[in-house]
Design a protein around this motif. Sequence first.
Motif, mmCIF file in Angstrom:
data_model
loop_
_atom_site.group_PDB
_atom_site.id
_atom_site.type_symbol
_atom_site.label_atom_id
_atom_site.label_comp_id
_atom_site.label_asym_id
_atom_site.label_seq_id
_atom_site.Cartn_x
_atom_site.Cartn_y
_atom_site.Cartn_z
ATOM 1 N N ALA A 5 0.840 -1.206 0.000
ATOM 2 C CA ALA A 5 0.000 0.000 0.000
ATOM 3 C C ALA A 5 0.870 1.249 0.000
ATOM 4 C CB ALA A 5 -0.931 -0.009 1.210
ATOM 5 N N ASP A 6 1.964 1.242 0.780
ATOM 6 C CA ASP A 6 2.893 2.378 0.774
ATOM 7 C C ASP A 6 3.506 2.569 -0.610
ATOM 8 O OD1 ASP A 6 2.780 3.044 3.594
ATOM 9 O OD2 ASP A 6 3.869 1.182 3.953
ATOM 10 N N TYR A 7 3.920 1.472 -1.233
ATOM 11 C CA TYR A 7 4.546 1.581 -2.543
ATOM 12 C C TYR A 7 3.553 2.027 -3.615
ATOM 13 C CZ TYR A 7 9.266 0.088 -1.596
ATOM 14 O OH TYR A 7 10.566 0.058 -1.173
ATOM 15 N N LEU A 8 2.319 1.594 -3.481
ATOM 16 C CA LEU A 8 1.278 2.061 -4.404
ATOM 17 C C LEU A 8 1.155 3.576 -4.339
ATOM 18 C CD1 LEU A 8 -1.259 1.693 -6.241
ATOM 19 C CD2 LEU A 8 -2.566 1.319 -4.134
ATOM 20 N N LEU A 9 1.114 4.132 -3.135
ATOM 21 C CA LEU A 9 0.986 5.584 -2.976
ATOM 22 C C LEU A 9 2.238 6.308 -3.460
ATOM 23 C CD1 LEU A 9 -0.794 5.828 0.497
ATOM 24 C CD2 LEU A 9 -1.819 5.966 -1.784
ATOM 25 N N MET A 10 3.429 5.740 -3.187
ATOM 26 C CA MET A 10 4.663 6.369 -3.665
ATOM 27 C C MET A 10 4.679 6.415 -5.194
ATOM 28 S SD MET A 10 7.779 5.197 -1.139
ATOM 29 C CE MET A 10 7.447 3.436 -1.153
ATOM 30 N N THR A 13 2.283 9.060 -6.436
ATOM 31 C CA THR A 13 2.865 10.392 -6.223
ATOM 32 C C THR A 13 3.826 10.742 -7.350
ATOM 33 O OG1 THR A 13 2.660 10.180 -3.819
ATOM 34 C CG2 THR A 13 4.227 11.808 -4.648
ATOM 35 N N ARG A 14 4.632 9.781 -7.777
ATOM 36 C CA ARG A 14 5.573 10.038 -8.871
ATOM 37 C C ARG A 14 4.851 10.351 -10.186
ATOM 38 N NH1 ARG A 14 8.421 5.187 -6.819
ATOM 39 N NH2 ARG A 14 10.018 5.918 -5.376
ATOM 40 N N GLN A 15 3.629 9.881 -10.321
ATOM 41 C CA GLN A 15 2.871 10.169 -11.548
ATOM 42 C C GLN A 15 2.116 11.503 -11.446
ATOM 43 O OE1 GLN A 15 3.979 7.883 -13.531
ATOM 44 N NE2 GLN A 15 4.664 6.817 -11.673
ATOM 45 N N GLY A 16 2.244 12.198 -10.321
ATOM 46 C CA GLY A 16 1.606 13.502 -10.174
ATOM 47 C C GLY A 16 0.266 13.477 -9.489
ATOM 48 N N VAL A 17 -0.147 12.344 -8.933
ATOM 49 C CA VAL A 17 -1.429 12.265 -8.231
ATOM 50 C C VAL A 17 -1.323 13.008 -6.903
ATOM 51 C CG1 VAL A 17 -3.076 10.699 -7.107
ATOM 52 C CG2 VAL A 17 -2.062 10.087 -9.319
ATOM 53 N N ARG A 138 3.180 -4.214 -12.313
ATOM 54 C CA ARG A 138 3.022 -4.302 -13.770
ATOM 55 C C ARG A 138 1.600 -3.982 -14.201
ATOM 56 N NH1 ARG A 138 7.199 -6.564 -11.933
ATOM 57 N NH2 ARG A 138 9.034 -7.047 -13.189
ATOM 58 N N SER A 139 0.620 -4.416 -13.417
ATOM 59 C CA SER A 139 -0.775 -4.083 -13.736
ATOM 60 C C SER A 139 -1.030 -2.592 -13.597
ATOM 61 C CB SER A 139 -1.720 -4.872 -12.818
ATOM 62 O OG SER A 139 -1.554 -6.260 -12.991
ATOM 63 N N LEU A 140 -0.433 -1.994 -12.576
ATOM 64 C CA LEU A 140 -0.594 -0.555 -12.364
ATOM 65 C C LEU A 140 -0.001 0.234 -13.526
ATOM 66 C CD1 LEU A 140 -1.513 1.632 -10.356
ATOM 67 C CD2 LEU A 140 0.734 1.470 -9.279
ATOM 68 N N ARG A 141 1.157 -0.175 -14.011
ATOM 69 C CA ARG A 141 1.782 0.517 -15.137
ATOM 70 C C ARG A 141 0.951 0.357 -16.418
ATOM 71 N NH1 ARG A 141 7.109 2.038 -14.506
ATOM 72 N NH2 ARG A 141 7.527 1.752 -16.729
ATOM 73 N N VAL A 181 6.286 5.539 -19.702
ATOM 74 C CA VAL A 181 6.528 6.288 -20.935
ATOM 75 C C VAL A 181 5.187 6.656 -21.550
ATOM 76 C CG1 VAL A 181 7.568 6.221 -23.224
ATOM 77 C CG2 VAL A 181 8.697 5.084 -21.297
ATOM 78 N N PRO A 182 4.944 7.942 -21.850
ATOM 79 C CA PRO A 182 3.661 8.339 -22.443
ATOM 80 C C PRO A 182 3.379 7.585 -23.737
ATOM 81 C CG PRO A 182 4.926 10.261 -21.764
ATOM 82 C CD PRO A 182 5.843 9.080 -21.638
#
Length: 532
Positions: A5-10, A13-17, A138-141, A181-182
């Motif tokens: 859960a911590d890593y999901l939030l980190m 955050t890196r994606q600008g959420v 991988r699913s999140l990406r 990568v966009p």
Amino acid sequence: MANYADYLLMWLTRQGVTRIFGNPGTTELPLIEALARQSQIEYVLGLHETAVCAMADGLARLTRHIQVVSLHAAPGLANAEAMIYNAAFSHSPLLLLIGQQDTRLYYERPFLGADLKDMIRPLVLDVWDITEPDHLLRSLRQAWARLQVEPSGPVALILPMNILSQSVKNNEDPLWQAPVVPVRTTNQPSQEIIEEFVSLLAQPIPKALVIGDRAVTNPEVLPALFRVAHYGHCDVFSEPFATQLTFLPWNDGCYYGRLPRREKDLARRLAPYRYVIGLGTEMFRVFTRDEDHLPWWDQARVTQVDSDVRYFHYAPGTTSILSSLDAFIIGVANDLPDGITCEPPAVSRAEEWEKHDGTEQFWSSLASWISPDMIVVDESISGQNALLRHLQRQEPKTYYAQAGGSLGWGIGAAVGMCFEQGKPVIAIVGDGSALFGLYALWTAAQYQLPVRVLIYDNHGYQILKDQLPDNPRAHSLLDIRGPTIRWQPLLAGLSCPVFESELPKEPWEFAKVWQQFISQTGPSVWVVHEKI
């Protein structure tokens, strides 16, 4: 040691959420604990899943940025599905984080357990059911990449609570740090296709140009659309279920308003045209089908241009062009000759297709008081045609209507937009719609957001009564009275100032209540009662 859960939030955050909208349950407790351990992402609490999904949908439609929603397991997802349905039709980029029971209980029919993938699959672009910790990243990406492709829409990740609670090993996967990568789209229209389309526009025959929501999302494309419409001497229509206003003002000589939603009326409207051109539109989408089916496309050549093959209608004599809408429209406009003369503004011809009623003066006054740059969120349903006759919108991104048809969207969507706006957003809703979505006002009061909610109270489901004009007995089954809704105590309990009045008859009556309604610092509600 940090957990998933911590890593999901980190990673988010890196994606600008910067915020997650949510209404939690037990399956979300690992996420709530992780949110409490960090400060980069704000958790926006709502009282019901309808409210939080509508808020995220509204903000996503306004910004076209990905918004994140946290939903509880099966009951919470079921509550949210009406708003997810709307978001699917408005192509809102929503990342849905759906809580799930502990995977170790799957074979015991656990409390709150269900096959969430089957529940959500029809409403989303894609869904990932996380059953192992190393599947999450991988699913999140993949989900994030899919959300960047237009037309976008909701995608879902199903997150069992025991996986979110599991500690991340020290040998951290480097993909947690790597950016997504966009996604780049390259389906540019060929010069040959552009020239063929320009030749079609130049033909001196009656042509209808139907503009869909997906063709007007980018304000930079609007001048090109204007050139295309006037060069072809097209009669311009909005699609039947348009959720944004067209790029042409109502008093433009080319503009005929929104296409009707009944099949018979749609056929009658388009029957005079030899050519019908659709840009990013679902012009064949109707509300009801009539017994005397009138397939207008049998008499017309149809050209449809869209960025997604799912929206093509393969009627006889149809040409379908799969292309980036922005690239196609700009390419055609650049290929047109210079010095295009536009027809002078004329009295709107759209009105000849609309029905007027006794409330016309109210809608006219309301439209005149709303400033041109104020965002209007429209879920007025039965009053929508009257409102649009008078609402002049020259600024893009200042009008949004409901997309899918699920009631309860308007108030939440306006609240969500207020998180981006520093000025008031007005939601215009019917009494039936309001009763589905009042929960969102609690969040507006908590954040003191300047949302303005005008509830047009005609004491029933008027849109349905209009389809049964000569059936008083059926009308009585559609009334919302006996008991009458007491708006003052209901809304006071949500900490919102409430103003009530009958339908104003004189301009000074309107002005008096409007000034009180609009000048509040936080949320405010005006209930306008129509006499019946």
